[in-house]
Motif scaffolding. Structure first.
Motif, PDB file in Angstrom:
ATOM      1  N   LEU A  17      -6.803 -88.949 -57.986  1.00 57.21           N
ATOM      2  CA  LEU A  17      -7.278 -87.827 -58.828  1.00 57.21           C
ATOM      3  C   LEU A  17      -8.792 -87.832 -58.977  1.00 57.21           C
ATOM      4  O   LEU A  17      -9.417 -86.787 -59.072  1.00 57.21           O
ATOM      5  CB  LEU A  17      -6.610 -87.905 -60.208  1.00 57.21           C
ATOM      6  N   MET A  18      -9.393 -89.005 -59.018  1.00 56.19           N
ATOM      7  CA  MET A  18     -10.829 -89.099 -59.240  1.00 56.19           C
ATOM      8  C   MET A  18     -11.629 -88.582 -58.050  1.00 56.19           C
ATOM      9  O   MET A  18     -12.690 -87.969 -58.239  1.00 56.19           O
ATOM     10  CB  MET A  18     -11.205 -90.562 -59.507  1.00 56.19           C
ATOM     11  N   LEU A  19     -11.146 -88.799 -56.825  1.00 58.43           N
ATOM     12  CA  LEU A  19     -11.900 -88.388 -55.644  1.00 58.43           C
ATOM     13  C   LEU A  19     -12.055 -86.874 -55.550  1.00 58.43           C
ATOM     14  O   LEU A  19     -13.189 -86.378 -55.391  1.00 58.43           O
ATOM     15  CB  LEU A  19     -11.238 -88.959 -54.381  1.00 58.43           C
ATOM     16  N   PRO A  20     -10.965 -86.069 -55.642  1.00 57.13           N
ATOM     17  CA  PRO A  20     -11.171 -84.592 -55.602  1.00 57.13           C
ATOM     18  C   PRO A  20     -12.020 -84.094 -56.776  1.00 57.13           C
ATOM     19  O   PRO A  20     -12.835 -83.175 -56.625  1.00 57.13           O
ATOM     20  CB  PRO A  20      -9.750 -84.040 -55.667  1.00 57.13           C
ATOM     21  N   LEU A  21     -11.828 -84.721 -57.932  1.00 55.12           N
ATOM     22  CA  LEU A  21     -12.601 -84.285 -59.101  1.00 55.12           C
ATOM     23  C   LEU A  21     -14.096 -84.562 -58.897  1.00 55.12           C
ATOM     24  O   LEU A  21     -14.943 -83.728 -59.225  1.00 55.12           O
ATOM     25  CB  LEU A  21     -12.092 -85.005 -60.350  1.00 55.12           C
ATOM     26  N   GLY A  22     -14.403 -85.751 -58.299  1.00 54.89           N
ATOM     27  CA  GLY A  22     -15.801 -86.062 -58.050  1.00 54.89           C
ATOM     28  C   GLY A  22     -16.430 -85.118 -57.044  1.00 54.89           C
ATOM     29  O   GLY A  22     -17.592 -84.690 -57.208  1.00 54.89           O
ATOM     30  N   LEU A  23     -15.683 -84.786 -55.961  1.00 55.23           N
ATOM     31  CA  LEU A  23     -16.202 -83.849 -54.973  1.00 55.23           C
ATOM     32  C   LEU A  23     -16.448 -82.468 -55.601  1.00 55.23           C
ATOM     33  O   LEU A  23     -17.453 -81.796 -55.302  1.00 55.23           O
ATOM     34  CB  LEU A  23     -15.223 -83.752 -53.795  1.00 55.23           C
ATOM     35  N   SER A  24     -15.526 -82.038 -56.441  1.00 62.06           N
ATOM     36  CA  SER A  24     -15.693 -80.723 -57.086  1.00 62.06           C
ATOM     37  C   SER A  24     -16.941 -80.702 -57.971  1.00 62.06           C
ATOM     38  O   SER A  24     -17.723 -79.741 -57.970  1.00 62.06           O
ATOM     39  CB  SER A  24     -14.452 -80.386 -57.909  1.00 62.06           C
ATOM     40  N   VAL A  25     -17.149 -81.781 -58.716  1.00 59.61           N
ATOM     41  CA  VAL A  25     -18.333 -81.850 -59.592  1.00 59.61           C
ATOM     42  C   VAL A  25     -19.609 -81.844 -58.764  1.00 59.61           C
ATOM     43  O   VAL A  25     -20.608 -81.196 -59.118  1.00 59.61           O
ATOM     44  CB  VAL A  25     -18.248 -83.103 -60.478  1.00 59.61           C
ATOM     45  N   ALA A  26     -19.599 -82.551 -57.623  1.00 61.18           N
ATOM     46  CA  ALA A  26     -20.786 -82.588 -56.767  1.00 61.18           C
ATOM     47  C   ALA A  26     -21.101 -81.209 -56.210  1.00 61.18           C
ATOM     48  O   ALA A  26     -22.272 -80.784 -56.163  1.00 61.18           O
ATOM     49  CB  ALA A  26     -20.574 -83.599 -55.636  1.00 61.18           C
ATOM     50  N   VAL A  27     -20.056 -80.480 -55.762  1.00 65.03           N
ATOM     51  CA  VAL A  27     -20.276 -79.139 -55.214  1.00 65.03           C
ATOM     52  C   VAL A  27     -20.851 -78.207 -56.287  1.00 65.03           C
ATOM     53  O   VAL A  27     -21.786 -77.440 -56.056  1.00 65.03           O
ATOM     54  CB  VAL A  27     -18.962 -78.584 -54.639  1.00 65.03           C
ATOM     55  N   ILE A  28     -20.277 -78.284 -57.496  1.00 59.91           N
ATOM     56  CA  ILE A  28     -20.765 -77.422 -58.594  1.00 59.91           C
ATOM     57  C   ILE A  28     -22.222 -77.762 -58.929  1.00 59.91           C
ATOM     58  O   ILE A  28     -23.053 -76.879 -59.168  1.00 59.91           O
ATOM     59  CB  ILE A  28     -19.859 -77.587 -59.828  1.00 59.91           C
ATOM     60  N   ALA A  84     -29.095 -72.411 -57.413  1.00 56.90           N
ATOM     61  CA  ALA A  84     -29.285 -71.179 -58.199  1.00 56.90           C
ATOM     62  C   ALA A  84     -30.507 -71.299 -59.096  1.00 56.90           C
ATOM     63  O   ALA A  84     -31.278 -70.343 -59.280  1.00 56.90           O
ATOM     64  CB  ALA A  84     -28.026 -70.900 -59.030  1.00 56.90           C
ATOM     65  N   LEU A  85     -30.694 -72.464 -59.691  1.00 56.60           N
ATOM     66  CA  LEU A  85     -31.845 -72.672 -60.580  1.00 56.60           C
ATOM     67  C   LEU A  85     -33.162 -72.554 -59.811  1.00 56.60           C
ATOM     68  O   LEU A  85     -34.133 -71.950 -60.281  1.00 56.60           O
ATOM     69  CB  LEU A  85     -31.727 -74.037 -61.251  1.00 56.60           C
ATOM     70  N   ILE A  86     -33.206 -73.165 -58.582  1.00 57.19           N
ATOM     71  CA  ILE A  86     -34.423 -73.088 -57.779  1.00 57.19           C
ATOM     72  C   ILE A  86     -34.720 -71.656 -57.376  1.00 57.19           C
ATOM     73  O   ILE A  86     -35.860 -71.183 -57.452  1.00 57.19           O
ATOM     74  CB  ILE A  86     -34.281 -74.009 -56.541  1.00 57.19           C
ATOM     75  N   TRP A  87     -33.672 -70.920 -56.991  1.00 55.44           N
ATOM     76  CA  TRP A  87     -33.875 -69.504 -56.592  1.00 55.44           C
ATOM     77  C   TRP A  87     -34.384 -68.656 -57.761  1.00 55.44           C
ATOM     78  O   TRP A  87     -35.269 -67.819 -57.620  1.00 55.44           O
ATOM     79  CB  TRP A  87     -32.539 -68.977 -56.053  1.00 55.44           C
ATOM     80  N   LYS A  88     -33.815 -68.896 -58.935  1.00 52.54           N
ATOM     81  CA  LYS A  88     -34.219 -68.109 -60.119  1.00 52.54           C
ATOM     82  C   LYS A  88     -35.662 -68.426 -60.522  1.00 52.54           C
ATOM     83  O   LYS A  88     -36.431 -67.540 -60.896  1.00 52.54           O
ATOM     84  CB  LYS A  88     -33.271 -68.412 -61.282  1.00 52.54           C
ATOM     85  N   THR A  89     -36.045 -69.711 -60.378  1.00 57.56           N
ATOM     86  CA  THR A  89     -37.410 -70.094 -60.731  1.00 57.56           C
ATOM     87  C   THR A  89     -38.421 -69.434 -59.800  1.00 57.56           C
ATOM     88  O   THR A  89     -39.464 -68.934 -60.227  1.00 57.56           O
ATOM     89  CB  THR A  89     -37.545 -71.618 -60.673  1.00 57.56           C
ATOM     90  N   ARG A  90     -38.114 -69.413 -58.502  1.00 56.97           N
ATOM     91  CA  ARG A  90     -39.030 -68.774 -57.553  1.00 56.97           C
ATOM     92  C   ARG A  90     -39.128 -67.283 -57.819  1.00 56.97           C
ATOM     93  O   ARG A  90     -40.212 -66.686 -57.704  1.00 56.97           O
ATOM     94  CB  ARG A  90     -38.539 -69.023 -56.116  1.00 56.97           C
ATOM     95  N   LEU A  91     -37.990 -66.655 -58.182  1.00 54.82           N
ATOM     96  CA  LEU A  91     -38.011 -65.220 -58.467  1.00 54.82           C
ATOM     97  C   LEU A  91     -38.885 -64.920 -59.682  1.00 54.82           C
ATOM     98  O   LEU A  91     -39.663 -63.961 -59.691  1.00 54.82           O
ATOM     99  CB  LEU A  91     -36.574 -64.723 -58.692  1.00 54.82           C
ATOM    100  N   GLN A  92     -38.783 -65.756 -60.716  1.00 48.39           N
ATOM    101  CA  GLN A  92     -39.607 -65.547 -61.915  1.00 48.39           C
ATOM    102  C   GLN A  92     -41.081 -65.752 -61.593  1.00 48.39           C
ATOM    103  O   GLN A  92     -41.933 -65.013 -62.071  1.00 48.39           O
ATOM    104  CB  GLN A  92     -39.178 -66.498 -63.022  1.00 48.39           C
ATOM    105  N   MET A  93     -41.402 -66.771 -60.802  1.00 43.89           N
ATOM    106  CA  MET A  93     -42.802 -66.998 -60.442  1.00 43.89           C
ATOM    107  C   MET A  93     -43.336 -65.837 -59.631  1.00 43.89           C
ATOM    108  O   MET A  93     -44.493 -65.430 -59.778  1.00 43.89           O
ATOM    109  CB  MET A  93     -42.934 -68.297 -59.650  1.00 43.89           C
ATOM    110  N   LYS A  94     -42.475 -65.257 -58.792  1.00 41.02           N
ATOM    111  CA  LYS A  94     -42.887 -64.110 -58.006  1.00 41.02           C
ATOM    112  C   LYS A  94     -43.191 -62.914 -58.900  1.00 41.02           C
ATOM    113  O   LYS A  94     -44.166 -62.196 -58.705  1.00 41.02           O
ATOM    114  CB  LYS A  94     -41.791 -63.760 -56.995  1.00 41.02           C
TER     115      LYS A  94
END
Length: 594
Positions: A321-332, A339-349
């Motif tokens: 159970l821990m392995l799929p849960l860990g992979l899911s957390v890593a993907v998220i 998303a955060l990096i993209w939003k920061t660049r958009l605001q700076m632009k």
């Protein structure tokens, strides 16, 4: 009411010495014959209205009590005029003492003073007057020495007292004046005045007996999770306060709470909860009885962050159970970081697209700040208000309420003949107006329909006609003459190129601009109450608008002044005057048609 209450105190002479300080001299009951003959038992005597009637053959006005113009000449100086022709300085150390009495709705005072040593050998007595500020209530007392009494200079250290002035409404303002007798026409500084306020209900009776002044004294705030519990003390049952309210505000947010205690559970304290408050926010709250004009108690509420701690499971999960849960957390996590990096660049632009436009927008905004009043004036400006009583008592009441509002809320000392009736009677109406015109910093003429027209004599019996002529006719004549003097000064100042800011004209909204006399068309004129802020700007020499700022005074704005008690009274007085003048004009038009 004051005369009736005063008679009760005058006949309770044995109780008067309770208020006398050690060495203070209190009035005596003695006859005018004893005073004139210089009897030994007539050292310091009260004069009643009955004494005035006996001496002069007629009753004085009830409002003036036993006081009359030139009392020394009228009561003592007919046989020996020289006794009333000497100079006497005004008294010193005028004090007001409150007297304990059972009536919880009014106050009683006694006035004390010391005579001046200048001219004390020729001192013949004192006259004490009490005038309600912003009202027409007036009371006066007269005290005389017997004719053979001549005080030495050492007597200037002795304290003299008046009779009690009863029935003063709580929380009211008064001016008390003590005048030394005799009063020759050619000298000044023959009296001393001071202003005072009667005690509030809480000061006299205690907070627990005053419904209007009561407020919760003890408040305790506790936080349980996100709920805030407030405990406060309830009003005593005899006050009849059954409901309360609380108002909290922070960051333009307001939270209103109705409070209805259960008096069967507790009659001294009550606790209530405030929900839906934002965590990490400091609120300023008020609590008060749900009554008109109730006093509010302010307290602060700091809503702390509430951390929820989850309880770990006792059974450890399996590796499958821990392995799929860990992979899911890593993907998220990776998705969120992208998303955060993209939003920061958009605001700076966006920020660097047009920095000049953003800077220009920030610089073009009007800044709202505090504009201090000039402090180069050591005392408030002195304003003389001239008016005509020919428009009736409702117009006079509106003028009086205007003077009270300006004095209370516009930092101005107002001079009004209604408030200085003693000086008007002593100097004469025209002389009083001329002196005030010279001494005042500003002059405001309230123009109305009756200011430019001759007053018609009223019909009725002889006594009523005499009283009305004294109240209206003399004022109308003095007002017209004073306006002529003011008009001449305006013309001279205009011809010499001098400043005309000392003179102003104003009308209430029920008058027309054509009611302003021609000689006053050169000066600033205002429509009241619409131009109260302009009038304030004129009196204090401050600009309402300036580069990057403007002066905003809420309590004298066209909409905000009615939130004050004196402003509401002014608005109601103007309404009554408008109705009365409209009815008079309608009747006059109807009579002309007939």
């Amino acid at each position: 009411m004051w005369t009736a209450a005063l008679v009760v105190f005058l006949f309770s002479a044995p109780c008067q010495h309770v208020w006398a300080q050690e060495g203070a001299i209190t009035p005596q009951d003695c006859s005018l014959d004893c005073i004139k003959e210089g009897g030994p038992g007539c050292e310091y005597c009260r004069i009643t209205r009955a004494d005035v009637k006996t001496a002069l053959g007629f009753n004085s006005f009830k409002e003036f009590g036993s006081c009359i113009p030139w009392p020394c000449f009228e009561l003592l100086g007919k046989k020996d005029p020289q006794i009333c022709r000497h100079y006497v300085h005004g008294p010193n150390n005028v004090e007001v003492e409150f007297v304990n009495e059972p009536n919880s709705e009014s106050d009683t005072i006694v006035v004390s003073w010391k005579p001046s040593h200048y001219g004390i050998a020729f001192l013949r007595g004192f006259q004490v007057s009490l005038q309600a500020l912003g009202g027409s209530s007036f009371a006066c007392q007269l005290f005389l020495f017997h004719r053979n009494l001549s005080l030495p200079a050492s007597q200037s250290k002795r304290v003299y007292k008046s009779d009690p002035f009863p029935g003063l409404p709580l929380g009211s303002q008064y001016a008390v004046t003590v005048m030394a007798l005799p009063v020759p026409e050619e000298w000044e500084r023959f009296y001393r005045s001071r202003n005072f306020s009667s005690r509030s209900c809480a000061e006299k009776n205690g907070l627990e007996k005053c419904k209007k002044d009561w407020y919760p004294k003890h408040i305790e705030v506790q936080q349980e999770g996100t709920a805030i519990t407030v405990t406060f003390n309830l009003a005593p049952p005899q006050l009849g306060i059954r409901s309360y309210f609380s108002l909290c505000y922070a960051n333009s947010m307001k939270k209103y709470t109705d409070i209805s205690p259960n008096f069967k559970k507790n009659q001294t304290h009550h606790s209530f909860q405030m929900n839906d408050l934002q965590e990490g926010t400091n609120y300023t709250c008020e609590i008060a009885a749900d009554q008109m004009d109730a006093v509010r108690k302010t307290f602060n509420v700091q809503v702390l962050h509430f951390l929820k701690v989850s309880t770990p499971h006792s059974v450890s999960p399996s590796l499958a159970l821990m392995l799929p849960l860990g992979l899911s957390v890593a993907v998220i996590f990776v998705v969120l970081v992208a998303a955060l990096i993209w939003k920061t660049r958009l605001q700076m632009k966006k920020v660097y697209i047009k920095p000049d436009i953003i800077r220009q927008q920030e610089e073009s905004g009007t800044q709202e700040g505090v504009m201090p009043l000039p402090r180069n004036r050591p005392t408030p400006p002195r304003l003389l208000i001239c008016y005509s009583s020919c428009d009736g008592p409702a117009h006079v009441k509106a003028v009086m309420q205007l003077g009270a509002f300006i004095q209370q809320h516009m930092a101005t000392q107002v001079c009004l003949d209604l408030w200085d009736s003693l000086s008007v009677a002593e100097e004469g109406g025209m002389a009083w107006h001329c002196r005030q015109i010279r001494e005042s910093d500003f002059i405001l003429v309230i123009c109305s329909w009756g200011l430019n027209r001759r007053s018609k004599p009223s019909e009725g019996d002889e006594d009523d006609g005499a009283d009305e002529g004294l109240h209206y006719g003399s004022n109308a004549f003095c007002s017209k003459a004073a306006v002529k003097v003011i008009g001449e000064e305006v013309g001279h100042a205009k011809a010499r190129g001098q400043d005309l800011s000392k003179y102003m004209a104003a009308i209430f909204d029920y008058s027309d601009e054509t009611d302003i006399p021609t000689e006053l068309r050169l000066v600033s004129h205002y429509i009241l109450t619409r131009d109260l802020q302009l009038l304030f700007s004129h009196l204090h020499g401050v600009a309402l608008h300036g580069p990057g700022h403007y002066l905003k005074i809420n309590h004298i704005s066209e909409d905000g002044f009615t939130k004050l008690p004196s402003g509401a009274a002014l608005q109601w007085a103007i309404y009554e005057a408008r109705m009365e003048i409209t009815a008079k004009r309608h009747d006059s038009v109807g009579s002309e048609g007939d």
